[in-house]
Structure formats: structure tokens, C-alpha cells
Design a protein around this motif. Sequence first.
Motif, mmCIF file in Angstrom:
data_model
loop_
_atom_site.group_PDB
_atom_site.id
_atom_site.type_symbol
_atom_site.label_atom_id
_atom_site.label_comp_id
_atom_site.label_asym_id
_atom_site.label_seq_id
_atom_site.Cartn_x
_atom_site.Cartn_y
_atom_site.Cartn_z
ATOM 1 N N GLN A 79 0.830 -1.208 0.000
ATOM 2 C CA GLN A 79 0.000 0.000 0.000
ATOM 3 C C GLN A 79 0.865 1.259 0.000
ATOM 4 N N LYS A 80 1.943 1.252 0.751
ATOM 5 C CA LYS A 80 2.826 2.423 0.794
ATOM 6 C C LYS A 80 3.517 2.646 -0.548
ATOM 7 N N ASP A 83 1.087 4.166 -2.782
ATOM 8 C CA ASP A 83 0.893 5.568 -2.408
ATOM 9 C C ASP A 83 2.048 6.458 -2.858
#
Length: 108
Positions: A79-80, A83
Motif C-alpha cells: 500500500q505504501k 501511495d
Amino acid sequence: MANIQSFGQTYKDVREKNFALYINQKLFGTSSRIRFYKKLSRLLRNGVRLQDAIFQLSEISSSRSSTSSQTYFYREVNQKILDGLSLSDALAGWCPESERMMVAAGEG
């Protein structure tokens, strides 16, 4: 703090997620990180892009166990990366600062 809403999550939900993150970070130890680095380096050497490699590792781990610290790690890092964070930034909290600096040096 009954029913305090922040982006659709209650305070209790956020607190429980932070606790789960803390516990999983502590359970994701040296041997887990070594396995991660080996798997990731193999995929990168074979021409798989970083984002795709992390996603593949996340999917494989999720299919084996949805509750392990390894699965939690892959989901969080994936997820990071999605992002827009670098791998070294995505690893914050999951490995010692010295390891993050070595990863950052390799990103440069």
C-alpha cells in the motif's frame, strides 16, 4: 470518545489497527526480513518492477495465510508503494534504520 469519525473510521477502529500494526512489526523479525530481501531480489533480477514484485509477494502471502505478520507486512508495504513512497520509506517501522539506509543507498 463514542463514535468519533475520521474518514469513516471510528477511534476504536484506528486504535485497533495501530495495535495490530505494532504487534505485527514486532513479530516480523530478522529471518522474515531476510526471506523478504531474497525473494524481492530474485524478482527484481528477473526484470519484475518493484511495485509488481511487492504485489506478487503480497498475493502469494495472502493466499497462504491472511493473518500472519508476513502477510500484514506485505499488505502494508504494498500500500505504501502504491501511495508513491520509496521502498526504504515503506519499510519504516518494519526494519532497523541501518537496513533502511542500505536500501535507500541502493535506490539512489
